[in-house]
Design a protein around this motif. Structure first.
Motif, mmCIF file in Angstrom:
data_model
loop_
_atom_site.group_PDB
_atom_site.id
_atom_site.type_symbol
_atom_site.label_atom_id
_atom_site.label_comp_id
_atom_site.label_asym_id
_atom_site.label_seq_id
_atom_site.Cartn_x
_atom_site.Cartn_y
_atom_site.Cartn_z
ATOM 1 N N GLY A 27 51.690 34.472 53.561
ATOM 2 C CA GLY A 27 51.995 34.894 52.200
ATOM 3 C C GLY A 27 51.000 35.931 51.732
ATOM 4 N N PHE A 28 50.768 35.948 50.445
ATOM 5 C CA PHE A 28 49.852 36.935 49.861
ATOM 6 C C PHE A 28 48.978 36.235 48.830
ATOM 7 C CE2 PHE A 28 53.621 39.109 51.330
ATOM 8 C CZ PHE A 28 53.104 40.159 52.061
ATOM 9 N N SER A 29 48.149 35.307 49.301
ATOM 10 C CA SER A 29 47.326 34.525 48.377
ATOM 11 C C SER A 29 46.524 35.450 47.465
ATOM 12 C CB SER A 29 46.396 33.588 49.147
ATOM 13 O OG SER A 29 45.554 34.301 50.021
ATOM 14 N N TYR A 30 46.621 35.169 46.171
ATOM 15 C CA TYR A 30 45.936 35.967 45.154
ATOM 16 C C TYR A 30 46.279 37.451 45.255
ATOM 17 C CZ TYR A 30 43.373 31.688 44.331
ATOM 18 O OH TYR A 30 43.051 30.378 44.056
ATOM 19 N N GLY A 31 47.499 37.729 45.722
ATOM 20 C CA GLY A 31 47.961 39.106 45.794
ATOM 21 C C GLY A 31 47.170 39.981 46.750
ATOM 22 N N ASP A 32 46.411 39.372 47.670
ATOM 23 C CA ASP A 32 45.545 40.103 48.597
ATOM 24 C C ASP A 32 44.489 40.938 47.872
ATOM 25 O OD1 ASP A 32 46.667 39.045 50.843
ATOM 26 O OD2 ASP A 32 47.856 40.814 51.366
ATOM 27 N N TYR A 33 44.202 40.580 46.606
ATOM 28 C CA TYR A 33 43.155 41.308 45.890
ATOM 29 C C TYR A 33 41.801 41.076 46.558
ATOM 30 C CZ TYR A 33 46.437 42.326 42.156
ATOM 31 O OH TYR A 33 47.514 42.791 41.445
ATOM 32 N N LEU A 34 40.933 42.026 46.390
ATOM 33 C CA LEU A 34 39.612 42.082 46.998
ATOM 34 C C LEU A 34 39.747 42.341 48.487
ATOM 35 C CD1 LEU A 34 36.556 41.860 46.676
ATOM 36 C CD2 LEU A 34 36.758 39.393 47.003
ATOM 37 N N ARG A 35 40.319 41.372 49.218
ATOM 38 C CA ARG A 35 40.528 41.453 50.659
ATOM 39 C C ARG A 35 41.472 40.321 51.007
ATOM 40 N NH1 ARG A 35 35.397 41.324 51.369
ATOM 41 N NH2 ARG A 35 35.382 39.155 52.046
ATOM 42 N N ALA A 36 42.392 40.562 51.904
ATOM 43 C CA ALA A 36 43.380 39.526 52.223
ATOM 44 C C ALA A 36 42.685 38.246 52.667
ATOM 45 C CB ALA A 36 44.325 40.008 53.319
ATOM 46 N N GLY A 37 42.964 37.142 51.958
ATOM 47 C CA GLY A 37 42.410 35.839 52.304
ATOM 48 C C GLY A 37 41.052 35.550 51.708
ATOM 49 N N ALA A 38 40.384 36.554 51.151
ATOM 50 C CA ALA A 38 39.006 36.370 50.697
ATOM 51 C C ALA A 38 38.905 35.435 49.505
ATOM 52 C CB ALA A 38 38.374 37.719 50.352
ATOM 53 N N MET A 39 39.828 35.557 48.547
ATOM 54 C CA MET A 39 39.758 34.717 47.358
ATOM 55 C C MET A 39 40.207 33.291 47.677
ATOM 56 S SD MET A 39 41.007 37.458 44.460
ATOM 57 C CE MET A 39 40.665 36.369 43.070
ATOM 58 N N ALA A 40 41.258 33.150 48.487
ATOM 59 C CA ALA A 40 41.738 31.815 48.854
ATOM 60 C C ALA A 40 40.673 31.038 49.622
ATOM 61 C CB ALA A 40 43.011 31.925 49.687
ATOM 62 N N ALA A 41 39.825 31.748 50.343
ATOM 63 C CA ALA A 41 38.772 31.080 51.102
ATOM 64 C C ALA A 41 37.810 30.319 50.199
ATOM 65 C CB ALA A 41 37.998 32.098 51.936
ATOM 66 N N HIS A 42 37.796 30.669 48.910
ATOM 67 C CA HIS A 42 36.912 29.994 47.956
ATOM 68 C C HIS A 42 37.668 28.984 47.094
ATOM 69 C CE1 HIS A 42 33.411 32.479 48.864
ATOM 70 N NE2 HIS A 42 34.258 33.489 48.977
#
Length: 235
Positions: free
Chosen positions: A58-73
Motif C-alpha cells: 500500500g502507501f502507508s502515510y502516503g509515502d511521505y518523507l520516505r516510503a515506509g519511514a513513518m509507518a516504521a514508527h
C-alpha cells in the motif's frame, strides 16, 4: 491454537496502517490457504495468539518523507520487532518491505525506481535460497512469475553489506528472465544485484520482498506462484 479437529491452526496478524491497500487482499489470500488471518490496526496491540505477521502493501502515510519511514514508527512496530527477535515469522510485502527495512527488521533500503516511474507489471524472480520458510515449497533456481506495483522498489545497500548478505545466503529472490538468466533488462527497478527479496537480521523467519505473492494465490483468478511463499507461515 488448536482447530476443532485437533490440527494446529496458524493465526497471522495483518497490520493495517493508514494508507495500506493490500491488507484485505492478503487476508483473503491467507484464508484461501487455510491460514487464519486477522486485520490489526497499527495503534492496537498484537493478539496474544499471533503466530505470524504480515506487513502488507500500500502507501502507508502516503509515502511521505520516505516510503515506509513513518509507518516504521507506528506504536505496534516495537511489538513486531520484539516478537520477530523471539522467532515469530514476519513477512513484509512491497510497502511492507519498505516498512521492514525502515524498522531494521531487514537490511538495506528501497528507494525510487531507476525509471523514476511507477512500475506495475508481472516479473520473473529466481529462488536463490530454497531453505527458508518462504521458499521451502520451491527448488533453488526455480522461476516464479509475480506481479509488482511500486514507485520505490529499488533495493539499495552498501557493497560490503550486500557481499555479506550474499555470502550468508540471505538473498531470497532475484529478478530474472523467464529462463532464469539475470539481466539488466529483467530488473524492473534497478535493484542492486537484481535483489527482489532478502531475509532478516533475526533469522530467515523474517523476510521482505517487493513483488506481491498475495495477488497470485487464488486459483480461480489466475496463476498461483504466490501460494508457496505465503505457506511459509505453516512451515
Amino acid at each position: 491454537m488448536l482447530s476443532a479437529c485437533g490440527v494446529v491452526a496458524v493465526t497471522v496478524a495483518v497490520i493495517r496502517f493508514g494508507g495500506s491497500n493490500c491488507d484485505r487482499d492478503t487476508v483473503q489470500a491467507l484464508e484461501s490457504l487455510g491460514i487464519d488471518a486477522e486485520l490489526i490496526w497499527h495503534e492496537d496491540s498484537l493478539p496474544g495468539d499471533t503466530d505470524g505477521i504480515v506487513l502488507p502493501g500500500g502507501f502507508s502515510y502516503g509515502d511521505y518523507l520516505r516510503a515506509g519511514a513513518m509507518a516504521a514508527h507506528s506504536p505496534i512496530m516495537d511489538e513486531v520487532r520484539d516478537v520477530a527477535e523471539a522467532g515469530t515469522p514476519v513477512l513484509g510485502i512491497c510497502n511492507g518491505a519498505q516498512v521492514g527495512c525502515e524498522s531494521s527488521l531487514t537490511p538495506g533500503a528501497f528507494t525510487t525506481n531507476e525509471s523514476a516511474r511507477f512500475q506495475c507489471e508481472h516479473v520473473h524472480v529466481r529462488v536463490e535460497n530454497a531453505d527458508t520458510p518462504w521458499t521451502r515449497q520451491f527448488e533453488a533456481g526455480e522461476i516464479l512469475e509475480l506481479p509488482i506495483a511500486h514507485g520505490e522498489g529499488r533495493f539499495e545497500i552498501e557493497d560490503e553489506r550486500l557481499a555479506a548478505l550474499e555470502a550468508d545466503d540471505r538473498v531470497l529472490f532475484r529478478y530474472c528472465e523467464s529462463d532464469g538468466t539475470v539481466t539488466p533488462e529483467a530488473n524492473p527497478n534497478g535493484s542492486k544485484h537484481s535483489v527482489a527479496g532478502v531475509t532478516g537480521e533475526a533469522g530467515d523467519h523474517v523476510a521482505v520482498l517487493m513483488p506481491h505473492p498475495e495477488r497470485v494465490t487464488l486459483e480461480d483468478i489466475g496463476p498461483t506462484d504466490g501460494q508457496g511463499i505465503l505457506e511459509g507461515f505453516e512451515a
